[in-house]
Design a protein around this motif. Structure first.
Motif, PDB file in Angstrom:
ATOM      1  N   GLY A 326       8.085 -41.473  48.869  1.00  0.00           N
ATOM      2  CA  GLY A 326       8.266 -41.482  47.521  1.00  0.00           C
ATOM      3  C   GLY A 326       7.861 -40.149  46.593  1.00  0.00           C
ATOM      4  O   GLY A 326       8.464 -39.457  45.798  1.00  0.00           O
ATOM      5  N   LEU A 327       6.723 -39.781  47.329  1.00  0.00           N
ATOM      6  CA  LEU A 327       6.122 -38.566  46.452  1.00  0.00           C
ATOM      7  C   LEU A 327       6.778 -37.245  47.063  1.00  0.00           C
ATOM      8  O   LEU A 327       6.928 -36.428  46.060  1.00  0.00           O
ATOM      9  CB  LEU A 327       4.495 -38.355  46.938  1.00  0.00           C
ATOM     10  N   ALA A 328       7.153 -37.191  48.160  1.00  0.00           N
ATOM     11  CA  ALA A 328       7.995 -36.230  48.820  1.00  0.00           C
ATOM     12  C   ALA A 328       9.317 -36.053  47.996  1.00  0.00           C
ATOM     13  O   ALA A 328       9.656 -34.897  47.505  1.00  0.00           O
ATOM     14  CB  ALA A 328       8.381 -36.498  50.219  1.00  0.00           C
ATOM     15  N   LEU A 329       9.992 -37.255  47.675  1.00  0.00           N
ATOM     16  CA  LEU A 329      11.424 -37.346  47.101  1.00  0.00           C
ATOM     17  C   LEU A 329      11.028 -36.683  45.568  1.00  0.00           C
ATOM     18  O   LEU A 329      11.796 -35.778  45.093  1.00  0.00           O
ATOM     19  CB  LEU A 329      11.936 -38.491  46.940  1.00  0.00           C
ATOM     20  N   LEU A 330       9.839 -37.049  44.798  1.00  0.00           N
ATOM     21  CA  LEU A 330       9.635 -36.921  43.428  1.00  0.00           C
ATOM     22  C   LEU A 330       9.372 -35.444  43.430  1.00  0.00           C
ATOM     23  O   LEU A 330       9.853 -34.684  42.669  1.00  0.00           O
ATOM     24  CB  LEU A 330       8.406 -37.605  42.982  1.00  0.00           C
ATOM     25  N   VAL A 331       8.662 -34.859  44.192  1.00  0.00           N
ATOM     26  CA  VAL A 331       8.033 -33.438  44.182  1.00  0.00           C
ATOM     27  C   VAL A 331       9.340 -32.479  44.565  1.00  0.00           C
ATOM     28  O   VAL A 331       9.725 -31.440  43.615  1.00  0.00           O
ATOM     29  CB  VAL A 331       6.785 -33.221  45.146  1.00  0.00           C
ATOM     30  N   SER A 332       9.985 -33.036  45.338  1.00  0.00           N
ATOM     31  CA  SER A 332      11.244 -32.070  45.742  1.00  0.00           C
ATOM     32  C   SER A 332      12.445 -31.971  44.549  1.00  0.00           C
ATOM     33  O   SER A 332      12.719 -30.910  44.098  1.00  0.00           O
ATOM     34  CB  SER A 332      12.160 -32.822  47.072  1.00  0.00           C
ATOM     35  N   GLY A 333      12.515 -33.012  43.877  1.00  0.00           N
ATOM     36  CA  GLY A 333      13.356 -33.017  42.696  1.00  0.00           C
ATOM     37  C   GLY A 333      12.875 -32.257  41.699  1.00  0.00           C
ATOM     38  O   GLY A 333      13.485 -31.413  40.830  1.00  0.00           O
ATOM     39  N   ILE A 334      11.548 -32.170  41.242  1.00  0.00           N
ATOM     40  CA  ILE A 334      11.067 -31.713  40.330  1.00  0.00           C
ATOM     41  C   ILE A 334      10.962 -30.120  40.686  1.00  0.00           C
ATOM     42  O   ILE A 334      11.352 -29.238  39.744  1.00  0.00           O
ATOM     43  CB  ILE A 334       9.513 -31.896  40.315  1.00  0.00           C
ATOM     44  N   ILE A 335      10.838 -29.709  41.734  1.00  0.00           N
ATOM     45  CA  ILE A 335      10.993 -28.411  42.200  1.00  0.00           C
ATOM     46  C   ILE A 335      12.421 -27.835  42.172  1.00  0.00           C
ATOM     47  O   ILE A 335      12.634 -26.761  41.406  1.00  0.00           O
ATOM     48  CB  ILE A 335      10.409 -28.246  43.765  1.00  0.00           C
ATOM     49  N   LEU A 336      13.456 -28.451  42.759  1.00  0.00           N
ATOM     50  CA  LEU A 336      14.813 -28.253  42.619  1.00  0.00           C
ATOM     51  C   LEU A 336      15.156 -28.100  41.046  1.00  0.00           C
ATOM     52  O   LEU A 336      15.966 -26.931  40.554  1.00  0.00           O
ATOM     53  CB  LEU A 336      15.619 -29.210  42.985  1.00  0.00           C
ATOM     54  N   HIS A 337      14.456 -28.674  39.996  1.00  0.00           N
ATOM     55  CA  HIS A 337      14.879 -28.727  38.587  1.00  0.00           C
ATOM     56  C   HIS A 337      14.223 -27.479  37.981  1.00  0.00           C
ATOM     57  O   HIS A 337      14.785 -26.688  37.231  1.00  0.00           O
ATOM     58  CB  HIS A 337      14.445 -30.034  37.920  1.00  0.00           C
ATOM     59  N   PHE A 338      12.844 -27.336  38.261  1.00  0.00           N
ATOM     60  CA  PHE A 338      12.288 -26.357  37.387  1.00  0.00           C
ATOM     61  C   PHE A 338      12.317 -24.972  38.028  1.00  0.00           C
ATOM     62  O   PHE A 338      11.881 -23.919  37.694  1.00  0.00           O
ATOM     63  CB  PHE A 338      10.551 -26.979  37.115  1.00  0.00           C
ATOM     64  N   THR A 339      12.698 -25.048  39.348  1.00  0.00           N
ATOM     65  CA  THR A 339      13.188 -23.577  39.666  1.00  0.00           C
ATOM     66  C   THR A 339      14.495 -23.317  39.353  1.00  0.00           C
ATOM     67  O   THR A 339      15.124 -22.305  39.834  1.00  0.00           O
ATOM     68  CB  THR A 339      13.027 -23.646  41.406  1.00  0.00           C
ATOM     69  N   HIS A 340      15.193 -23.986  38.583  1.00  0.00           N
ATOM     70  CA  HIS A 340      16.552 -23.812  38.058  1.00  0.00           C
ATOM     71  C   HIS A 340      17.595 -23.807  39.333  1.00  0.00           C
ATOM     72  O   HIS A 340      18.956 -23.112  39.051  1.00  0.00           O
ATOM     73  CB  HIS A 340      16.745 -22.677  37.254  1.00  0.00           C
ATOM     74  N   ALA A 341      17.330 -24.490  40.487  1.00  0.00           N
ATOM     75  CA  ALA A 341      18.248 -24.259  41.477  1.00  0.00           C
ATOM     76  C   ALA A 341      19.468 -25.451  41.122  1.00  0.00           C
ATOM     77  O   ALA A 341      20.624 -25.329  41.301  1.00  0.00           O
ATOM     78  CB  ALA A 341      17.484 -24.868  42.675  1.00  0.00           C
ATOM     79  N   ILE A 342      18.989 -26.497  40.940  1.00  0.00           N
ATOM     80  CA  ILE A 342      19.760 -27.896  40.758  1.00  0.00           C
ATOM     81  C   ILE A 342      19.163 -28.659  39.676  1.00  0.00           C
ATOM     82  O   ILE A 342      17.994 -29.118  39.777  1.00  0.00           O
ATOM     83  CB  ILE A 342      20.098 -28.768  41.747  1.00  0.00           C
ATOM     84  N   PRO A 343      19.762 -28.664  38.109  1.00  0.00           N
ATOM     85  CA  PRO A 343      19.074 -29.190  37.184  1.00  0.00           C
ATOM     86  C   PRO A 343      19.048 -30.757  37.369  1.00  0.00           C
ATOM     87  O   PRO A 343      19.879 -31.539  37.931  1.00  0.00           O
ATOM     88  CB  PRO A 343      19.678 -28.966  35.891  1.00  0.00           C
ATOM     89  N   LEU A 344      18.221 -31.596  36.834  1.00  0.00           N
ATOM     90  CA  LEU A 344      18.190 -32.921  36.690  1.00  0.00           C
ATOM     91  C   LEU A 344      19.320 -33.255  35.728  1.00  0.00           C
ATOM     92  O   LEU A 344      19.236 -32.705  34.487  1.00  0.00           O
ATOM     93  CB  LEU A 344      16.875 -33.421  35.978  1.00  0.00           C
ATOM     94  N   ASN A 345      20.098 -34.143  36.194  1.00  0.00           N
ATOM     95  CA  ASN A 345      21.192 -34.518  35.245  1.00  0.00           C
ATOM     96  C   ASN A 345      21.811 -35.982  35.642  1.00  0.00           C
ATOM     97  O   ASN A 345      22.547 -35.857  36.908  1.00  0.00           O
ATOM     98  CB  ASN A 345      22.684 -33.485  35.500  1.00  0.00           C
ATOM     99  N   LYS A 346      21.667 -36.726  34.713  1.00  0.00           N
ATOM    100  CA  LYS A 346      22.275 -38.320  35.115  1.00  0.00           C
ATOM    101  C   LYS A 346      23.637 -38.165  35.202  1.00  0.00           C
ATOM    102  O   LYS A 346      24.310 -38.873  35.820  1.00  0.00           O
ATOM    103  CB  LYS A 346      21.732 -39.144  34.105  1.00  0.00           C
ATOM    104  N   GLN A 347      24.503 -37.557  34.111  1.00  0.00           N
ATOM    105  CA  GLN A 347      25.913 -37.467  34.120  1.00  0.00           C
ATOM    106  C   GLN A 347      26.485 -36.992  35.206  1.00  0.00           C
ATOM    107  O   GLN A 347      27.591 -37.337  35.665  1.00  0.00           O
ATOM    108  CB  GLN A 347      26.169 -36.601  32.777  1.00  0.00           C
ATOM    109  N   LEU A 348      26.092 -36.230  35.898  1.00  0.00           N
ATOM    110  CA  LEU A 348      26.474 -35.495  37.202  1.00  0.00           C
ATOM    111  C   LEU A 348      25.879 -36.174  38.270  1.00  0.00           C
ATOM    112  O   LEU A 348      26.494 -35.815  39.407  1.00  0.00           O
ATOM    113  CB  LEU A 348      26.168 -33.757  37.163  1.00  0.00           C
ATOM    114  N   TYR A 349      24.674 -36.948  38.342  1.00  0.00           N
ATOM    115  CA  TYR A 349      23.967 -37.424  39.057  1.00  0.00           C
ATOM    116  C   TYR A 349      23.609 -36.229  40.445  1.00  0.00           C
ATOM    117  O   TYR A 349      24.113 -36.379  41.569  1.00  0.00           O
ATOM    118  CB  TYR A 349      24.922 -38.623  40.010  1.00  0.00           C
TER     119      TYR A 349
END
Length: 467
Positions: A326-349
């Protein structure tokens, strides 16, 4: 000696070690209370964000990029569906019977999805029903759940391992045992990413069909001609839905209407800006085709957590695996978002959204597992447990507003002079002298808590609505 009774109403029972129970006589499997409670919490969150999100936009869906409270609801549902699959199918040794049950349940989910979100039901405010088939909405919450459930359940059935269900030795052995599931997930991710970033999105047109709009009947053109964009008008998710479903069969009030580009009152609902771009008036399907393909990954992650629950027999080994992943997934997603690699977006999933929401689901479930199945604080969460055991009933009656629509059908002099509106105004809004606070308390007490009590009574009577 403590006694553990099997819940005969359960779709999923598993052996949960109980403190203080001797090992001389193996206990019967019991229902996993934490999973019911997690499901109940998710249904309650759906009611809260749907009915109070208008007054509290910070808990409603993010207009585009970002992740608000409402954006966790769908991934939580998919995660729970995935967890329940191995618990349910382990009781069906016959593959043909298992496939039949999966297909029947999928068809039921599709039927109720089309009925409730296709446009036939106008609950709870409009006292009418029926849908123009030229504008029926083909996608929705239950339809997405149906697709994810069908794919993941069939993968589980046809790749079911014959190895022994005892994985105390190493944490990695469970990945090896179910490697096919991760291969399927990887293939889905590759297909999704290739389409999302590889499809060319041309310019497109649409006509406004809204009698209440000054633009009714007007045709707009949206300039795109790009590839790999993740902005509202020119992404591959919307393009595929427009081409396959047709724009008239997509969701008519997308969250982007509350974005700063469209709305003067952002993040609240309000009139569009005078210079709002043309795409603000268009439809967009948040449960569309390509995004639903990506959503299957959330269910596969939940499936893995269900395998841990079934195969690992000790609390420490289960929790170690769940918390680390759970922590690994959470941290990975946050890094992807805040490095502007892949934004958090529910509409695009997006992938970052899958990681953050699945990681959050893992941690929330683990917390419930500790408090309920280990520490025994189950009575503290009884309202959520009752809702979770009758989730379909509460979803239909409360989240979809069917019960409120029935009550609104009985009015005095005016359709807005009903018991529902009277309770909102006189018991909640006027008492607190605030519409925002009044609506929030109304949703908590007159909807969520009310249906928790109803579900509790039905539980005592042994009445459940199952698909």
């Amino acid at each position: 000696m403590a006694e553990i009774k099997a819940d005969t109403t359960s779709d999923y029972n598993v052996l949960v070690p109980q403190p203080g129970v001797p090992d001389a006589k193996p206990p019967k499997p019991k229902r996993v209370a934490s999973l019911d409670i997690f499901r109940g919490l998710t249904v309650a969150l759906m009611i809260l964000v749907d009915d109070a999100g208008g007054e509290w936009p910070m808990i409603g869906h993010a207009p585009w990029n970002g992740c608000n409270l409402a954006d966790f609801v769908m991934p939580f549902f998919l995660f729970i569906v995935g967890m329940a699959i191995p618990l349910a199918l382990k009781r069906i040794p016959n593959r043909r019977l298992a496939v039949t049950k999966v297909l029947v349940r999928t068809l039921k989910l599709l039927f109720w999805g089309l009925l409730l979100q296709g446009g036939f039901s106008h609950a709870p405010d409009e006292l009418t029903y029926g849908v123009d088939m030229r504008h029926i909405r083909w996608c929705g919450i239950l339809q997405r759940i149906a697709l994810a459930y069908l794919v993941v359940a069939l993968v589980e059935i046809f790749t079911k391992s014959t190895q022994a269900e005892d994985l105390e030795s190493t944490q990695l052995s469970i990945f090896k045992l179910y490697y096919w599931h991760w291969l399927v997930g990887a293939c889905i991710l590759i297909i999704y990413m290739a389409l999302l970033y590889g499809i060319y999105v041309p310019d497109w047109k649409f006509t406004v069909h809204n009698p209440d709009s000054i633009n009714n009947g007007k045709t707009f053109t949206v300039a795109c001609g790009v590839r790999g964009k993740l902005d509202p008008p020119c992404n591959a998710v919307g393009y595929i839905d427009r081409e396959v479903l047709g724009i008239n069969h997509m969701y008519k009030r997308p969250a982007w209407r509350r974005s700063e580009a469209c709305n003067d009152n952002s993040p609240y609902e309000g009139p569009f800006r005078t210079n709002a771009p043309s795409w603000c008036y268009a439809h967009f399907e948040p449960e569309g085709i390509l995004s639903s393909i990506s959503a299957i990954i959330s269910t596969i992650i939940g499936l893995h957590f269900g395998h841990v629950l079934v195969n690992m027999q000790g609390h420490p080994s289960r929790l170690k695996h769940w918390l680390f992943m759970g922590l690994a997934l959470l941290v990975s997603g946050i890094i992807l978002h805040f490095t502007h690699a892949i934004p958090l977006n529910k509409q695009l999933y997006t992938l970052s959204y899958v990681c953050v929401t699945s990681g959050a689901a893992a941690l929330v479930f683990s917390a419930f597992y500790i408090m309920v199945d280990i520490w025994g604080f189950k009575y503290l969460f009884l309202p959520f447990k009752w809702i979770g055991m009758n989730a379909m009933l509460v979803y239909v009656m409360a989240a979809e507003g069917i019960f409120a629509a029935f009550i609104n059908g009985w009015y005095y002099d005016s359709p807005h002079n009903t018991l529902v509106y009277w309770i909102q105004k006189h018991i909640f809004i006027e008492v607190w002298h605030s519409k925002r606070v009044g609506i929030l308390l109304y949703v908590i007490f007159a909807e969520i808590l009310f249906w928790a009590v109803v579900a509790g009574v039905l539980h005592q009577l042994g009445i459940y609505w199952k698909l």
